[in-house]
Structures are given as structure tokens and as C-alpha cells.
Design an enzyme around this catalytic site. Structure first.
Site, mmCIF file in Angstrom:
data_model
loop_
_atom_site.group_PDB
_atom_site.id
_atom_site.type_symbol
_atom_site.label_atom_id
_atom_site.label_comp_id
_atom_site.label_asym_id
_atom_site.label_seq_id
_atom_site.Cartn_x
_atom_site.Cartn_y
_atom_site.Cartn_z
ATOM 1 N N GLU A 177 -9.894 -2.234 5.314
ATOM 2 C CA GLU A 177 -10.443 -2.044 6.657
ATOM 3 C C GLU A 177 -11.664 -2.827 6.828
ATOM 4 O OE1 GLU A 177 -8.608 -0.210 8.846
ATOM 5 O OE2 GLU A 177 -8.279 1.450 8.261
ATOM 6 N N ASN A 179 -7.583 -3.840 14.288
ATOM 7 C CA ASN A 179 -8.948 -3.898 14.081
ATOM 8 C C ASN A 179 -8.907 -5.121 13.136
ATOM 9 O OD1 ASN A 179 -7.860 -2.979 11.722
ATOM 10 N ND2 ASN A 179 -9.232 -1.307 11.646
ATOM 11 N N HIS A 230 -7.217 -5.260 10.205
ATOM 12 C CA HIS A 230 -7.024 -5.012 8.801
ATOM 13 C C HIS A 230 -5.796 -5.752 8.304
ATOM 14 C CE1 HIS A 230 -5.003 -1.123 9.905
ATOM 15 N NE2 HIS A 230 -3.940 -2.016 9.285
ATOM 16 N N ASP A 290 0.811 -1.166 0.049
ATOM 17 C CA ASP A 290 -0.005 -0.004 -0.224
ATOM 18 C C ASP A 290 0.963 1.290 -0.121
ATOM 19 O OD1 ASP A 290 0.893 -0.470 2.520
ATOM 20 O OD2 ASP A 290 -0.973 -1.181 3.373
HETATM 21 C C1 F6R Z 1 1.133 -1.657 5.996
HETATM 22 C C2 F6R Z 1 -0.056 -2.581 6.256
HETATM 23 C C3 F6R Z 1 -0.580 -2.522 7.449
HETATM 24 C C4 F6R Z 1 0.013 -2.861 8.627
HETATM 25 C C5 F6R Z 1 -0.993 -2.845 9.599
HETATM 26 C C6 F6R Z 1 0.000 -3.125 11.290
HETATM 27 O O1 F6R Z 1 1.816 -1.793 4.918
HETATM 28 O O2 F6R Z 1 -0.097 -3.505 5.351
HETATM 29 O O3 F6R Z 1 -1.699 -3.371 7.385
HETATM 30 O O4 F6R Z 1 0.609 -4.045 8.577
HETATM 31 O O5 F6R Z 1 -1.281 -1.681 9.908
HETATM 32 O O6 F6R Z 1 0.815 -1.970 11.358
HETATM 33 P P1 F6R Z 1 1.757 -2.185 12.400
HETATM 34 O O7 F6R Z 1 2.992 -2.949 12.260
HETATM 35 O O8 F6R Z 1 2.276 -0.481 12.566
HETATM 36 O O9 F6R Z 1 1.226 -2.228 13.866
#
Ligand code: F6R
Length: 241
Positions: free
Chosen positions: A143, A136, A138, A67
């Protein structure tokens, strides 16, 4: 799902780095799907440490990140593209022409999402997808919602997700874009092999629901139950019951 527990994020990351390097040694043209965020920082540090000058050759590896924020591109320090350059690509020697990335500054975001799907297909698909997970549930920026997108798409970020990303923006949530471009659920599920990493108590409930709960769009990671080759690597704090 194959669940593997580690005492802490460092042990987990060291182990995963060894696995990724072994996969590249076996298949030099490996196509990797990669996440950003806090969880993979020790993984990227371990990959930097474990790739000595005469070590694993990354020159044929191709990468596709999950992303990017809408409005940000490679020259923006807060972009995920800049994060990847800092944390991994430059240090291990990924060929810049082998880096697949969504351009958050694309004039036509929908066309950019279509281009990305085509680029992944042209590379032969993703061999190994590394994922983090949001508190959450995702993955990527898919999301929780009544419906999910199958393919790469423009996504609106939930307030909690923006707060979780504030560190990249000097701690100022108001500077975190409220939209991103993200691989879709089918894009992720088409990867041949998936490894999801989760560390810290804040992820425990999401990991537990992902593994044991029903498959639901309200917890997008639960769709990984449908994939035949998923490994979940957790530290003790994020470990499911
Ligand atoms: C970012 C991504 C997100 C993160 C998720 C956890 O490229 O794909 O899904 O893996 O938001 O983020 P952290 O590791 O910062 O808790």
C-alpha cells in the site's frame, strides 16, 4: 514500459491467456506469479476456456500468488487460496504440490513470509509475474506509505482496499481482514518479466501516475518503471492519457 490497449477486459484477457499458454508451451516448467481480485477473473475464465483436455499441459507449471489474508487458509472460502482453486488451479490441472501460497493461518506470520521467499528462490525465481493494480496504486498488498517493504511481509490494508475486497465476504466490509501477507516490492521486481493488467475507469489515474509520475512509495506501482521488462495491458477506460 510497453503499453498495450484493448477495447475491453474480455479482449485483453483473451490475448493475455494466449500469451501465458504460449509461454507454458515454450517452457513447461514456467514459474508464474499470480494475482487475485476482480481484474483477473476474465483472464482465468479465458485460461479455462483455452486449455482444452488435449491442450497446454500445466502439470509442470509452478505458481506463487502475491498475497493472502491473515487469518484465512485454504479451507476458508473467502481466502485467496480458495479463489485460485475455484477460478484456475483445479480446472487447468495445476499440480497441487506446485502451488506456492502464503498461509494466512500460519502461527508465526514472519516465519511464513521467510519460508515463502525461500520457496520462490528454490523454484528458481518467478519467470512471469501477472499483476493487477489498486486504485491507489498498490500492487500485491504493498500500500502507499512513506516506506515500502522489500520482501514478503505482513501488511495492513487501507480502508479503500478492504472495501474493494468486500465482495469476497458477501459485501460486508467488517468481515474483510485488516491484515494480509504480501510479496514485497523487491520480490515482485525480481520476476524476469512482468505483465500488469488494469481495466475500468477507476484505475485510469493510478495507471497514468504509474507510467508518467515520479517513482514514489506513495504509488508503489511506480517502482515498475525500474524493471526492464514490463508490459501494461489496459482496456480503453483504464488507458493512460
Ligand atoms: C490481489 C492483488 C491486488 C489486486 C488489486 C486490484 O492479489 O495483488 O494488488 O491486484 O487490489 O484488485 P481488483 O482487480 O479487484 O481491482
Amino acid at each position: 514500459m510497453n503499453i498495450q490497449r484493448f477495447t475491453d477486459g474480455r479482449a485483453l484477457s483473451q490475448d493475455l491467456a494466449r500469451r501465458i499458454l504460449a509461454a507454458i508451451d515454450r517452457q513447461p516448467g514456467l514459474v508464474l506469479g499470480l494475482p487475485t481480485g476482480r481484474t483477473p477473473l476474465p483472464l482465468y475464465a479465458a485460461l479455462r476456456e483455452q486449455t482444452p483436455p488435449a491442450g497446454t499441459d500445466w502439470s509442470a507449471v509452478r505458481t506463487f500468488n502475491l498475497d493472502e489474508f491473515v487469518g484465512l487458509g485454504a479451507s476458508d472460502q473467502e481466502s485467496y487460496r480458495a479463489y485460485m482453486e475455484r477460478e484456475l488451479f483445479a480446472a487447468v490441472g495445476v499440480d497441487p504440490t506446485h502451488v506456492g501460497f502464503l498461509d494466512g493461518r500460519a502461527a508465526d506470520p514472519d516465519a511464513e513470509c521467510g519460508r515463502y521467499e525461500e520457496a520462490i528462490a528454490a523454484a528458481g525465481g518467478i519467470d512471469l509475474m501477472i499483476l493487477g493494480i489498486g486504485a491507489n496504486g498498490h500492487i500485491g498488498f504493498n500500500e502507499p506509505a512513506p516506506g515500502l517493504h522489500a520482501r514478503t511481509h505482513r501488511a495492513r490494508l487501507q480502508p479503500g482496499t478492504r472495501a474493494a475486497n468486500a465482495a469476497l465476504f458477501g459485501g460486508d466490509i467488517s468481515r474483510v481482514p485488516d491484515e494480509a501477507l504480501s510479496m514485497g516490492m523487491a520480490t515482485i521486481l525480481r520476476a524476469r518479466s512482468v505483465i500488469l493488467m488494469a481495466t475500468g475507469a477507476g484505475k485510469a489515474a493510478a495507471v497514468d501516475a504509474m507510467i508518467r509520475g515520479p517513482i514514489t512509495t506513495m504509488l508503489p506501482a511506480s517502482f515498475l518503471q525500474l524493471h526492464p521488462d514490463v508490459t501494461v495491458m489496459v482496456d480503453l477506460a483504464a488507458s493512460p492519457r
